[in-house]
Design a protein around this motif. Structure first.
Motif, mmCIF file in Angstrom:
data_model
loop_
_atom_site.group_PDB
_atom_site.id
_atom_site.type_symbol
_atom_site.label_atom_id
_atom_site.label_comp_id
_atom_site.label_asym_id
_atom_site.label_seq_id
_atom_site.Cartn_x
_atom_site.Cartn_y
_atom_site.Cartn_z
ATOM 1 N N THR A 8 0.839 -1.194 0.000
ATOM 2 C CA THR A 8 0.000 0.000 0.000
ATOM 3 C C THR A 8 0.878 1.249 0.000
ATOM 4 O O THR A 8 0.653 2.188 -0.753
ATOM 5 C CB THR A 8 -0.879 0.073 1.282
ATOM 6 N N ILE A 9 1.901 1.208 0.845
ATOM 7 C CA ILE A 9 2.784 2.380 0.929
ATOM 8 C C ILE A 9 3.429 2.628 -0.427
ATOM 9 O O ILE A 9 3.467 3.723 -0.932
ATOM 10 C CB ILE A 9 3.864 2.168 2.012
ATOM 11 N N LYS A 10 3.856 1.534 -1.073
ATOM 12 C CA LYS A 10 4.543 1.661 -2.356
ATOM 13 C C LYS A 10 3.632 2.329 -3.398
ATOM 14 O O LYS A 10 4.052 3.238 -4.106
ATOM 15 C CB LYS A 10 4.985 0.287 -2.825
ATOM 16 N N LEU A 11 2.373 1.912 -3.431
ATOM 17 C CA LEU A 11 1.444 2.503 -4.379
ATOM 18 C C LEU A 11 1.331 4.002 -4.186
ATOM 19 O O LEU A 11 1.397 4.779 -5.120
ATOM 20 C CB LEU A 11 0.058 1.868 -4.195
ATOM 21 N N LYS A 12 1.207 4.380 -2.929
ATOM 22 C CA LYS A 12 1.073 5.794 -2.616
ATOM 23 C C LYS A 12 2.327 6.553 -3.091
ATOM 24 O O LYS A 12 2.257 7.591 -3.705
ATOM 25 C CB LYS A 12 0.897 5.961 -1.100
ATOM 26 N N PHE A 13 3.503 5.945 -2.828
ATOM 27 C CA PHE A 13 4.750 6.592 -3.208
ATOM 28 C C PHE A 13 4.865 6.680 -4.726
ATOM 29 O O PHE A 13 5.326 7.672 -5.264
ATOM 30 C CB PHE A 13 5.931 5.812 -2.654
ATOM 31 N N ASP A 14 4.464 5.598 -5.435
ATOM 32 C CA ASP A 14 4.568 5.617 -6.884
ATOM 33 C C ASP A 14 3.818 6.805 -7.475
ATOM 34 O O ASP A 14 4.291 7.478 -8.368
ATOM 35 C CB ASP A 14 4.002 4.323 -7.474
ATOM 36 N N SER A 15 2.643 7.078 -6.913
ATOM 37 C CA SER A 15 1.907 8.202 -7.469
ATOM 38 C C SER A 15 2.567 9.527 -7.100
ATOM 39 O O SER A 15 2.437 10.507 -7.817
ATOM 40 C CB SER A 15 0.446 8.171 -7.008
ATOM 41 N N ALA A 16 3.355 9.534 -5.985
ATOM 42 C CA ALA A 16 4.047 10.771 -5.609
ATOM 43 C C ALA A 16 5.013 11.217 -6.702
ATOM 44 O O ALA A 16 5.187 12.389 -6.966
ATOM 45 C CB ALA A 16 4.809 10.559 -4.300
ATOM 46 N N ARG A 17 5.646 10.238 -7.377
ATOM 47 C CA ARG A 17 6.585 10.558 -8.459
ATOM 48 C C ARG A 17 5.923 11.321 -9.590
ATOM 49 O O ARG A 17 6.568 12.013 -10.353
ATOM 50 C CB ARG A 17 7.145 9.263 -9.029
ATOM 51 N N ASN A 18 4.610 11.105 -9.734
ATOM 52 C CA ASN A 18 3.923 11.732 -10.863
ATOM 53 C C ASN A 18 3.281 13.070 -10.519
ATOM 54 O O ASN A 18 2.427 13.551 -11.234
ATOM 55 C CB ASN A 18 2.852 10.774 -11.402
ATOM 56 N N LEU A 19 3.693 13.644 -9.402
ATOM 57 C CA LEU A 19 3.118 14.939 -9.030
ATOM 58 C C LEU A 19 3.469 15.988 -10.082
ATOM 59 O O LEU A 19 4.561 15.951 -10.665
ATOM 60 C CB LEU A 19 3.693 15.394 -7.685
ATOM 61 N N ALA A 20 2.537 16.914 -10.310
ATOM 62 C CA ALA A 20 2.833 18.006 -11.237
ATOM 63 C C ALA A 20 3.927 18.871 -10.613
ATOM 64 O O ALA A 20 3.977 19.012 -9.397
ATOM 65 C CB ALA A 20 1.579 18.827 -11.452
ATOM 66 N N PRO A 21 4.827 19.455 -11.439
ATOM 67 C CA PRO A 21 5.886 20.288 -10.868
ATOM 68 C C PRO A 21 5.312 21.450 -10.059
ATOM 69 O O PRO A 21 4.276 22.004 -10.413
ATOM 70 C CB PRO A 21 6.625 20.818 -12.099
ATOM 71 N N ALA A 22 5.984 21.788 -8.948
ATOM 72 C CA ALA A 22 5.553 22.920 -8.120
ATOM 73 C C ALA A 22 6.762 23.812 -7.870
ATOM 74 O O ALA A 22 7.283 23.872 -6.763
ATOM 75 C CB ALA A 22 4.973 22.402 -6.805
ATOM 76 N N PRO A 23 7.247 24.465 -8.939
ATOM 77 C CA PRO A 23 8.502 25.210 -8.766
ATOM 78 C C PRO A 23 8.325 26.497 -7.963
ATOM 79 O O PRO A 23 7.324 27.196 -8.108
ATOM 80 C CB PRO A 23 8.922 25.534 -10.200
ATOM 81 N N GLU A 24 9.297 26.771 -7.105
ATOM 82 C CA GLU A 24 9.371 28.055 -6.404
ATOM 83 C C GLU A 24 9.781 29.097 -7.448
ATOM 84 O O GLU A 24 10.543 28.800 -8.370
ATOM 85 C CB GLU A 24 10.416 27.921 -5.292
ATOM 86 N N SER A 25 9.254 30.326 -7.306
ATOM 87 C CA SER A 25 9.604 31.367 -8.268
ATOM 88 C C SER A 25 10.948 31.991 -7.906
ATOM 89 O O SER A 25 11.245 32.220 -6.743
ATOM 90 C CB SER A 25 8.501 32.425 -8.240
ATOM 91 N N LYS A 26 11.749 32.250 -8.956
ATOM 92 C CA LYS A 26 13.056 32.872 -8.707
ATOM 93 C C LYS A 26 12.921 34.365 -8.448
ATOM 94 O O LYS A 26 13.850 35.015 -7.997
ATOM 95 C CB LYS A 26 13.965 32.701 -9.935
ATOM 96 N N SER A 27 11.745 34.908 -8.777
ATOM 97 C CA SER A 27 11.627 36.368 -8.802
ATOM 98 C C SER A 27 11.752 37.011 -7.427
ATOM 99 O O SER A 27 12.074 38.191 -7.321
ATOM 100 C CB SER A 27 10.300 36.762 -9.438
ATOM 101 N N ALA A 28 11.549 36.241 -6.349
ATOM 102 C CA ALA A 28 11.655 36.834 -5.015
ATOM 103 C C ALA A 28 13.098 37.041 -4.577
ATOM 104 O O ALA A 28 13.349 37.573 -3.502
ATOM 105 C CB ALA A 28 10.918 35.966 -3.999
ATOM 106 N N ALA A 29 14.048 36.603 -5.415
ATOM 107 C CA ALA A 29 15.449 36.733 -5.010
ATOM 108 C C ALA A 29 16.227 37.556 -6.029
ATOM 109 O O ALA A 29 16.128 37.317 -7.228
ATOM 110 C CB ALA A 29 16.076 35.362 -4.894
ATOM 111 N N LYS A 30 16.964 38.515 -5.527
ATOM 112 C CA LYS A 30 17.760 39.343 -6.442
ATOM 113 C C LYS A 30 19.235 38.928 -6.329
ATOM 114 O O LYS A 30 19.810 38.987 -5.249
ATOM 115 C CB LYS A 30 17.589 40.813 -6.049
ATOM 116 N N ILE A 31 19.781 38.491 -7.451
ATOM 117 C CA ILE A 31 21.207 38.153 -7.454
ATOM 118 C C ILE A 31 21.913 39.133 -8.378
ATOM 119 O O ILE A 31 21.567 39.256 -9.559
ATOM 120 C CB ILE A 31 21.431 36.702 -7.945
ATOM 121 N N ASP A 32 22.886 39.876 -7.850
ATOM 122 C CA ASP A 32 23.628 40.832 -8.665
ATOM 123 C C ASP A 32 24.586 40.092 -9.588
ATOM 124 O O ASP A 32 25.023 38.982 -9.274
ATOM 125 C CB ASP A 32 24.436 41.777 -7.766
#
Ligand code: NAP
Ligand code: MG
Length: 492
Positions: A8-32
């Motif tokens: 059961t745990i494995k099934l749950k984990f397998d679907s975790a791999r298929n999560l849609a990307p949830a990228p953090e935005s770079k815009s909150a950080a300023k790099i000179d």
């Protein structure tokens, strides 16, 4: 029953791999595009006019150019630190010093998101870790030591303390902001001034911290942040007007530093390498232990001095533990560190990836049996699949040497005495973990394991109030807690 549960745990984990990307935005950080040296409260160009690139190990893209400090720049920084020490900082009442340290802590919190993003872009660690661990723990160190600045007489009752003077501090690339906080906060609380050098691969958050220190109006010269490679570090170590060296890094460089300061009256604390043993007894809560082992070695891609890189499992539960570890390995998400779903981000540099891959080869040549997750890796950037080895002999290099990557060496054991002997049988002694239901066993282990930290039924837990440091080739001196203050004062 047990098999059903793990399916059961494995099934749950397998679907975790298929999560849609949830990228953090770079815009909150300023790099000179370019960063200078922070000396005497100002950003200054390096006198040798040299700069080096800092790259994002997840994409291999250049993030910024960083100033390289030479001997003349180091000398300037030490002079500024000395002047600030004599004229301002050592005379300032502890309660006043505390206000500055507290202000730095608050400002890190206010800019936490920016710090987390830059840490992840520069070093490759998952954003979840920099956001939930590195940055808040760094702020907590400043808060904690702010509280001590006016209470040193309570930390050392009936003793008189005085600051050491100028502290030269050199830190590695695995926890760039957090290591800077570990070093700077207690030094300032005790009345010392600082010249600190981050690792060349990960200078950006230290330079962001310099911006905060400037905004916090810390008197000029109290903290100087200078960037560069090993030669810059060596110039700090060898400077005659530095009173203390605080170093975190490899045992190899730690030994060079020890030789360099022998015969001088410089004090030193050295936090060096490790090869921690995690020990699972047959009465342990197995699922919890497996999760702890996974966290212990794969947290921050295994770039952790106290990573649980060896696992000892009692014979009767060996098969079950290995099967569950393999299942869990399959479910780990390896890839873009900026994605909030990612468990294992990028390896910090190409050099480090080569070192890890070489050890993986050595493990196979030594006859150990390898198992790697089948995760697909991004095309660009430096990545390594989480890897475990069974059929490992105690004398194998993968069981003795620090790999500093997501590679776990597993062995079985029968008795307490056998596992104590095996666990202690390395040149290192930084940390260890014990998994058992019995309190008496935990106490027996903690007294016999030669490790600075022993976690029981948990792993990789940090708190500013707890001391941290090693035995044997893992170094000497303690950071954190009241013990961390002792490293920055003369006590009479
Ligand atoms: P490293 O090569 O020893 O470097 C550490 C720092 O020392 C870097 O800033 C480095 O500069 C500088 N340095 C290099 N050569 C020097 C010299 N001759 N004199 C003075 N400074 C010099 O270690 P790393 O590869 O960055 O970090 C990984 C190591 O740190 C691992 O062994 C790990 O176990 C250890 N570590 C220990 C702890 C602990 O608390 N015990 C915590 C974290 C990491 P450049 O990088 O710019 O060359
Ligand atoms: Mg970088």
């Amino acid at each position: 029953m047990a098999t059903k549960k793990s399916n059961t745990i494995k099934l749950k984990f397998d679907s975790a791999r298929n999560l849609a990307p949830a990228p953090e935005s770079k815009s909150a950080a300023k790099i000179d595009p370019q960063y200078e040296l922070f000396i005497n409260g100002k950003f200054e160009k390096p006198s040798g006019k040299k700069y080096f690139a800092s790259i994002n190990p997840a994409t291999e893209e250049k993030l910024s150019m960083i100033a390289e400090a030479n001997d003349a720049d180091v000398n300037k920084a030490v002079k500024a630190a000395r002047a600030a020490y004599e004229n301002v900082w050592k005379k300032m009442p502890g309660a006043e010093r505390a206000k500055y340290i507290y202000r730095i802590a608050r400002m890190i919190q206010e800019r936490a998101r920016e710090f987390a993003i830059i840490e992840t872009l520069d070093g490759g660690k998952p954003i979840r870790e920099s956001r939930d661990f590195d940055v808040p723990t760094a702020a907590n160190h400043f808060f904690y030591y702010a509280g001590w600045a006016d209470k040193l007489e309570y930390a050392f009752p009936n003793r008189h303390t005085s600051p050491l003077g100028v502290a030269g501090q050199i830190i590695p690339w695995n926890f760039p902001l957090l290591m800077a906080a570990w070093k700077i906060a207690p030094a300032l609380a005790c009345g010392n001034t600082v010249v600190i050098k981050p690792a060349e691969n990960t200078s950006l958050t230290a330079l962001k911290l310099a911006e905060i220190i400037q905004e916090a109006d810390l008197p000029a010269g109290v903290v100087n942040i200078i960037t560069g490679a090993g030669a810059t570090g060596a110039a700090i170590v060898n400077h005659p007007d530095v009173n203390k060296i605080a170093f975190t890094g490899s045992t190899e460089v730690g030994k060079i530093i020890q030789r360099a300061i022998a015969g001088t009256n410089k004090k030193a604390t050295l936090e060096l390498g490790g090869k921690a043993a995690n020990i699972i007894f047959d009465d342990a809560p197995i699922d919890q232990a497996v999760e702890g082992v996974i966290n212990g070695i794969f947290f921050n891609q295994g770039h952790v001095c106290c990573a649980g890189s060896r696992l000892y499992v009692q014979e009767s539960v060996f098969k079950e533990v290995v099967r569950k570890l393999k299942d869990r390995l399959e479910s780990l998400i390896v890839g873009d560190p900026m994605d909030k779903n990612t468990d294992i981000g990028a390896i910090n540099s190409k050099e480090q990836l080569n070192i890890i891959n070489n050890y993986i080869k050595i493990g196979q040549q030594e006859g150990a049996e390898m198992y790697q997750s089948s995760a697909s890796l991004p095309k660009r950037g430096f990545y390594c699949r989480p890897t475990i080895f069974t059929n490992v002999a105690q004398s194998n290099r993968i069981a003795q040497e620090e790999i500093f990557g997501p590679v776990l060496a597993i062995q079985s054991f029968r008795t307490d005495d056998e596992v104590i002997e095996k666990a202690n049988n390395t040149p290192y002694g930084l940390s260890a973990g014990v998994w058992t239901d019995k309190g008496s066993k935990i106490f027996n282990m903690t007294t016999k394991l030669r490790a600075g930290v022993v976690w029981a039924n948990t792993f990789n837990k940090f708190d500013p109030t707890s001391p941290f440091g090693g035995y044997k080739e893992s170094g000497y001196g303690r950071e954190g807690g009241v013990h961390g203050l002792a490293a920055y004062v003369n006590i009479v």
